[in-house]
Design an enzyme around this catalytic site. Structure first.
Site, PDB file in Angstrom:
ATOM      1  N   LEU A   5       0.866  -1.175   0.000  1.00 33.53           N
ATOM      2  CA  LEU A   5       0.000   0.000   0.000  1.00 33.53           C
ATOM      3  C   LEU A   5       0.903   1.225   0.000  1.00 33.53           C
ATOM      4  O   LEU A   5       1.685   1.419   0.935  1.00 33.53           O
ATOM      5  CB  LEU A   5      -0.902  -0.014   1.242  1.00 33.53           C
ATOM      6  CG  LEU A   5      -1.846   1.164   1.449  1.00 33.53           C
ATOM      7  CD1 LEU A   5      -2.852   1.270   0.301  1.00 33.53           C
ATOM      8  CD2 LEU A   5      -2.586   1.021   2.772  1.00 33.53           C
ATOM      9  N   LEU A  20       6.114  12.351   3.460  1.00 34.39           N
ATOM     10  CA  LEU A  20       5.452  12.394   2.161  1.00 34.39           C
ATOM     11  C   LEU A  20       5.676  13.777   1.547  1.00 34.39           C
ATOM     12  O   LEU A  20       5.538  14.788   2.239  1.00 34.39           O
ATOM     13  CB  LEU A  20       3.942  12.147   2.315  1.00 34.39           C
ATOM     14  CG  LEU A  20       3.529  10.762   2.785  1.00 34.39           C
ATOM     15  CD1 LEU A  20       2.018  10.719   3.024  1.00 34.39           C
ATOM     16  CD2 LEU A  20       3.936   9.699   1.784  1.00 34.39           C
ATOM     17  N   TRP A  22       3.810  15.367  -0.458  1.00 37.26           N
ATOM     18  CA  TRP A  22       2.534  15.989  -0.803  1.00 37.26           C
ATOM     19  C   TRP A  22       1.603  15.891   0.393  1.00 37.26           C
ATOM     20  O   TRP A  22       1.806  15.104   1.306  1.00 37.26           O
ATOM     21  CB  TRP A  22       1.893  15.286  -2.003  1.00 37.26           C
ATOM     22  CG  TRP A  22       1.885  13.793  -1.833  1.00 37.26           C
ATOM     23  CD1 TRP A  22       1.075  13.044  -1.020  1.00 37.26           C
ATOM     24  CD2 TRP A  22       2.789  12.864  -2.442  1.00 37.26           C
ATOM     25  NE1 TRP A  22       1.404  11.714  -1.095  1.00 37.26           N
ATOM     26  CE2 TRP A  22       2.458  11.570  -1.961  1.00 37.26           C
ATOM     27  CE3 TRP A  22       3.833  12.995  -3.349  1.00 37.26           C
ATOM     28  CZ2 TRP A  22       3.137  10.425  -2.364  1.00 37.26           C
ATOM     29  CZ3 TRP A  22       4.502  11.845  -3.740  1.00 37.26           C
ATOM     30  CH2 TRP A  22       4.151  10.582  -3.256  1.00 37.26           C
ATOM     31  N   ASP A  27      -5.873  10.407   0.210  1.00 36.01           N
ATOM     32  CA  ASP A  27      -4.986   9.248   0.304  1.00 36.01           C
ATOM     33  C   ASP A  27      -4.803   8.836   1.758  1.00 36.01           C
ATOM     34  O   ASP A  27      -4.759   7.647   2.058  1.00 36.01           O
ATOM     35  CB  ASP A  27      -3.635   9.546  -0.348  1.00 36.01           C
ATOM     36  CG  ASP A  27      -2.714   8.343  -0.281  1.00 36.01           C
ATOM     37  OD1 ASP A  27      -3.118   7.256  -0.756  1.00 36.01           O
ATOM     38  OD2 ASP A  27      -1.606   8.468   0.270  1.00 36.01           O
ATOM     39  N   LEU A  28      -4.694   9.798   2.657  1.00 39.21           N
ATOM     40  CA  LEU A  28      -4.560   9.475   4.087  1.00 39.21           C
ATOM     41  C   LEU A  28      -5.806   8.728   4.578  1.00 39.21           C
ATOM     42  O   LEU A  28      -5.699   7.759   5.332  1.00 39.21           O
ATOM     43  CB  LEU A  28      -4.329  10.741   4.902  1.00 39.21           C
ATOM     44  CG  LEU A  28      -3.052  11.518   4.555  1.00 39.21           C
ATOM     45  CD1 LEU A  28      -3.005  12.830   5.340  1.00 39.21           C
ATOM     46  CD2 LEU A  28      -1.809  10.691   4.809  1.00 39.21           C
ATOM     47  N   PHE A  31      -5.694   5.173   3.134  1.00 42.75           N
ATOM     48  CA  PHE A  31      -4.715   4.394   3.901  1.00 42.75           C
ATOM     49  C   PHE A  31      -5.332   3.927   5.220  1.00 42.75           C
ATOM     50  O   PHE A  31      -5.232   2.754   5.584  1.00 42.75           O
ATOM     51  CB  PHE A  31      -3.468   5.249   4.161  1.00 42.75           C
ATOM     52  CG  PHE A  31      -2.375   4.521   4.882  1.00 42.75           C
ATOM     53  CD1 PHE A  31      -1.349   3.916   4.170  1.00 42.75           C
ATOM     54  CD2 PHE A  31      -2.356   4.433   6.266  1.00 42.75           C
ATOM     55  CE1 PHE A  31      -0.333   3.240   4.828  1.00 42.75           C
ATOM     56  CE2 PHE A  31      -1.347   3.760   6.934  1.00 42.75           C
ATOM     57  CZ  PHE A  31      -0.332   3.160   6.217  1.00 42.75           C
ATOM     58  N   LEU A  55       0.455   3.853  14.505  1.00 42.11           N
ATOM     59  CA  LEU A  55      -0.869   4.122  13.958  1.00 42.11           C
ATOM     60  C   LEU A  55      -1.904   3.421  14.823  1.00 42.11           C
ATOM     61  O   LEU A  55      -1.759   2.236  15.128  1.00 42.11           O
ATOM     62  CB  LEU A  55      -0.944   3.622  12.517  1.00 42.11           C
ATOM     63  CG  LEU A  55       0.034   4.301  11.552  1.00 42.11           C
ATOM     64  CD1 LEU A  55       0.090   3.539  10.232  1.00 42.11           C
ATOM     65  CD2 LEU A  55      -0.369   5.745  11.323  1.00 42.11           C
ATOM     66  N   LEU A  94      -1.937  -8.107   6.132  1.00 43.06           N
ATOM     67  CA  LEU A  94      -0.664  -7.485   6.479  1.00 43.06           C
ATOM     68  C   LEU A  94      -0.298  -6.543   5.330  1.00 43.06           C
ATOM     69  O   LEU A  94      -0.191  -6.982   4.184  1.00 43.06           O
ATOM     70  CB  LEU A  94       0.409  -8.560   6.640  1.00 43.06           C
ATOM     71  CG  LEU A  94       1.753  -8.066   7.108  1.00 43.06           C
ATOM     72  CD1 LEU A  94       1.916  -8.379   8.602  1.00 43.06           C
ATOM     73  CD2 LEU A  94       2.854  -8.733   6.328  1.00 43.06           C
ATOM     74  N   THR A 116      -1.834   4.446  -4.852  1.00 43.68           N
ATOM     75  CA  THR A 116      -2.429   5.742  -5.141  1.00 43.68           C
ATOM     76  C   THR A 116      -1.491   6.418  -6.126  1.00 43.68           C
ATOM     77  O   THR A 116      -0.336   6.689  -5.806  1.00 43.68           O
ATOM     78  CB  THR A 116      -2.587   6.610  -3.879  1.00 43.68           C
ATOM     79  OG1 THR A 116      -3.402   5.911  -2.931  1.00 43.68           O
ATOM     80  CG2 THR A 116      -3.229   7.945  -4.217  1.00 43.68           C
TER      81      THR A 116
END
Length: 162
Positions: A5, A20, A22, A27-28, A31, A55, A94, A116
């Protein structure tokens, strides 16, 4: 199942100076939706680029060669085999999430790719390793919405191994 990913620009850039290059809230969100309740595998530099904060609602696995490395709230693993052994008994998905060296390490193990694709060019020092696209079949494309907060055209792509 083992999946990659990541987000990249037209030139394969995935990072710059540990972060990142950008800001793309879509996208966040993608994710987060994909990985919640699952496990994420990342390299030490990627983890440290997130301010060493695990996370939430995920098993965070940090790969490093440093046998003395410690961090709160994560599992530290030192080899591809250690991660594969974990995955064998793990019931959920995973996700390999970077950086470049970790992607390269697991290139032959992935069942799915979630990319992405950002239609832009950014300054970067980290690139997605070369992928043999003849081994993969595009099975889904979803256009991302461009708006005031998501300024870069993008799409979410899913590939399965042939």
């Amino acid at each position: 199942m083992i999946a990659f990913l990541w987000a990249q620009d037209r030139n394969g850039v995935i990072g710059n100076k540990g972060t990142l290059p950008w800001y793309l809230p879509n996208d966040l969100k993608y994710f987060k939706e994909m990985t919640q309740g699952n496990a994420v595998v990342m390299g030490r530099k990627t983890f440290e680029g997130m301010n060493k904060r695990p996370l939430p609602n995920r098993i965070n696995i940090v790969m490093t060669n440093d046998k003395e490395y410690q961090a709160e709230g994560v599992l530290i693993m030192h080899s591809r085999q250690e991660v594969l052994d974990f995955a064998k008994d793990y019931e959920n998905d995973l996700f390999i999430t970077g950086g470049s060296g970790v992607f390269k390490e697991f290139m032959g193990d992935a069942d799915l790719l979630h990319r992405t694709m950002i239609d832009g060019e950014f300054e970067g020092d980290t690139f997605i390793p070369e992928i043999d696209w003849t081994q993969w079949k595009l099975v889904n494309v979803e256009q991302g919405i461009t708006d005031d907060r998501n300024k870069y055209p993008h799409q979410f792509e899913t590939y399965t191994r042939n």
